[in-house]
Design an enzyme around this catalytic site. Sequence first.
Site, PDB file in Angstrom:
ATOM      1  N   ASP A 159     -56.821  76.164 117.719  1.00  0.00           N
ATOM      2  CA  ASP A 159     -56.728  74.752 117.348  1.00  0.00           C
ATOM      3  C   ASP A 159     -56.291  74.704 115.886  1.00  0.00           C
ATOM      4  OD1 ASP A 159     -57.016  72.122 116.597  1.00  0.00           O
ATOM      5  OD2 ASP A 159     -59.130  71.944 117.172  1.00  0.00           O
ATOM      6  N   LYS A 192     -53.098  64.858 111.385  1.00  0.00           N
ATOM      7  CA  LYS A 192     -53.700  65.401 110.172  1.00  0.00           C
ATOM      8  C   LYS A 192     -52.591  65.867 109.223  1.00  0.00           C
ATOM      9  CE  LYS A 192     -57.630  64.806 112.323  1.00  0.00           C
ATOM     10  NZ  LYS A 192     -58.279  65.824 113.071  1.00  0.00           N
ATOM     11  N   TRP A 194     -65.381  70.882 115.472  1.00  0.00           N
ATOM     12  CA  TRP A 194     -64.321  70.796 116.484  1.00  0.00           C
ATOM     13  C   TRP A 194     -64.421  71.937 117.482  1.00  0.00           C
ATOM     14  CZ3 TRP A 194     -62.919  66.200 117.091  1.00  0.00           C
ATOM     15  CH2 TRP A 194     -62.753  65.348 115.992  1.00  0.00           C
TER      16      TRP A 194
HETATM   17  C1  LIG Z   1     -59.008  65.769 114.313  1.00  0.00           C
HETATM   18  C2  LIG Z   1     -59.217  67.075 114.962  1.00  0.00           C
HETATM   19  C3  LIG Z   1     -59.394  67.175 116.358  1.00  0.00           C
HETATM   20  C4  LIG Z   1     -59.434  65.954 117.256  1.00  0.00           C
HETATM   21  O1  LIG Z   1     -58.199  65.355 117.347  1.00  0.00           O
HETATM   22  P1  LIG Z   1     -57.938  64.102 118.324  1.00  0.00           P
HETATM   23  O2  LIG Z   1     -56.454  63.954 118.265  1.00  0.00           O
HETATM   24  O3  LIG Z   1     -58.680  62.946 117.765  1.00  0.00           O
HETATM   25  O4  LIG Z   1     -58.416  64.485 119.672  1.00  0.00           O
HETATM   26  C5  LIG Z   1     -59.554  68.429 116.890  1.00  0.00           C
HETATM   27  N1  LIG Z   1     -59.525  69.533 116.128  1.00  0.00           N
HETATM   28  C6  LIG Z   1     -59.362  69.474 114.802  1.00  0.00           C
HETATM   29  C7  LIG Z   1     -59.364  70.726 114.000  1.00  0.00           C
HETATM   30  C8  LIG Z   1     -59.203  68.245 114.172  1.00  0.00           C
HETATM   31  O5  LIG Z   1     -59.047  68.184 112.841  1.00  0.00           O
END
Ligand SMILES: *Cc1c(COP(=O)(O)O)cnc(C)c1O
Length: 370
Positions: free
Chosen positions: A180, A204, A109
């Site tokens: 993030d 998540k 990511w």
């Molecule tokens: C799933 C995830 C993303 C991407 O998320 P989207 O909503 O599909 O854009 C980005 N960073 C992390 C750490 C993730 O687990």
Amino acid sequence: MTASATDQRAYNFSAGPAVLPVPVLEEVRDELMCLPGAQSSLLEMSHRDKVFVDILHDAENSIRSLLGISDQYSVMFLQGGAALQFSMIPANLLRDSGKRAAYIQTGTWGKKAIAEAKKEGEVDIVYNAADSNFNHVPAAGDYQVADDAAYLYFCNNETIQGVQFQSEPECPQSVPLVCDASSDFLHRPLDINKYGILYACAQKNAGPAGVTVVVMRRDLLDVGSDSLPGYLNYKNHAEADSEWNTPPTFAIWVLGKVAKWLQNDIGGLAAMEKLNREKAALLYNAIDNSGGFYTGHAKADCRSLMNATFNLPNDDLQAAFLADAAKNNLISLKGHRSVGGIRASIYNAMPLQGAQALASFMTDFASKNA
Ligand SMILES: *Cc1c(COP(=O)(O)O)cnc(C)c1O
């Protein structure tokens, strides 16, 4: 008698969209046809209706209270997932700034975020764990960040590799720290004042797909240029209380319920962390006590509390593991195609019993197949 819908549910280790608390799903089911007192479903209601505006403010206040977020920060509910933040952050903070942005790359990511940032300006990858197949995070002193960097970006929990920072990476006082937190948002208490921006897509660890929470220090709201497309400018969303355009009302509703569940049923983030540590220890002990049958991907001191990643001796055993697990009501354990092996996501809403069931299945499977 046929089993109720609740009883038909397996323990679901999906990486995302992922498990939600059963009491939240039951409340959503009960209130979906008609929100108590509102004469319509939330799905059919204007986002400017006071009933929904109160729901949005409630969700915001619950998140503020869980994380101890002061008025110096804005909390926004945006769309476009975490992926849009990969672009919005550099579009606001890096584009035309004359500065360089610093990125720590500890997994897939982070790598994707860097690719997007490069479209907006100059990027320094100050630490890159790619050579060790993303199995660790840097320690203090492993990298340098210039005092005048636009920001320092990191991904707290790399969902695919199962590698997690145990505390915030070192960052100069003058540089906003950008995180993030998509796959470990609200999994433990943290000091928000260390952050310039902390963001998370909900699907998540915090709710359904469709909403991304952005917590942003207010002084950073003014950095973006007025020439940015309106949706991409954080200031618009902050000033309009996340109603610059129609927000994802359903996802915000459910996110608010999850936050209330964290407060009232779990007892806050300290209690959540304790439970998360207990669940993770069950799985990592099963790996460590398997005599080498299971091999963990992450170095022991960077193991994720949210996504446990590990391998079996060969592909045949892995396929048998997945098939047997599903027969035992343990589903969605296949690792991401880029890493392989098994990934067990044990987010906040995974009950202790689910982790216990998987750990004893793992021990049993290893003793039969070693
Ligand atoms: C799933 C995830 C993303 C991407 O998320 P989207 O909503 O599909 O854009 C980005 N960073 C992390 C750490 C993730 O687990």
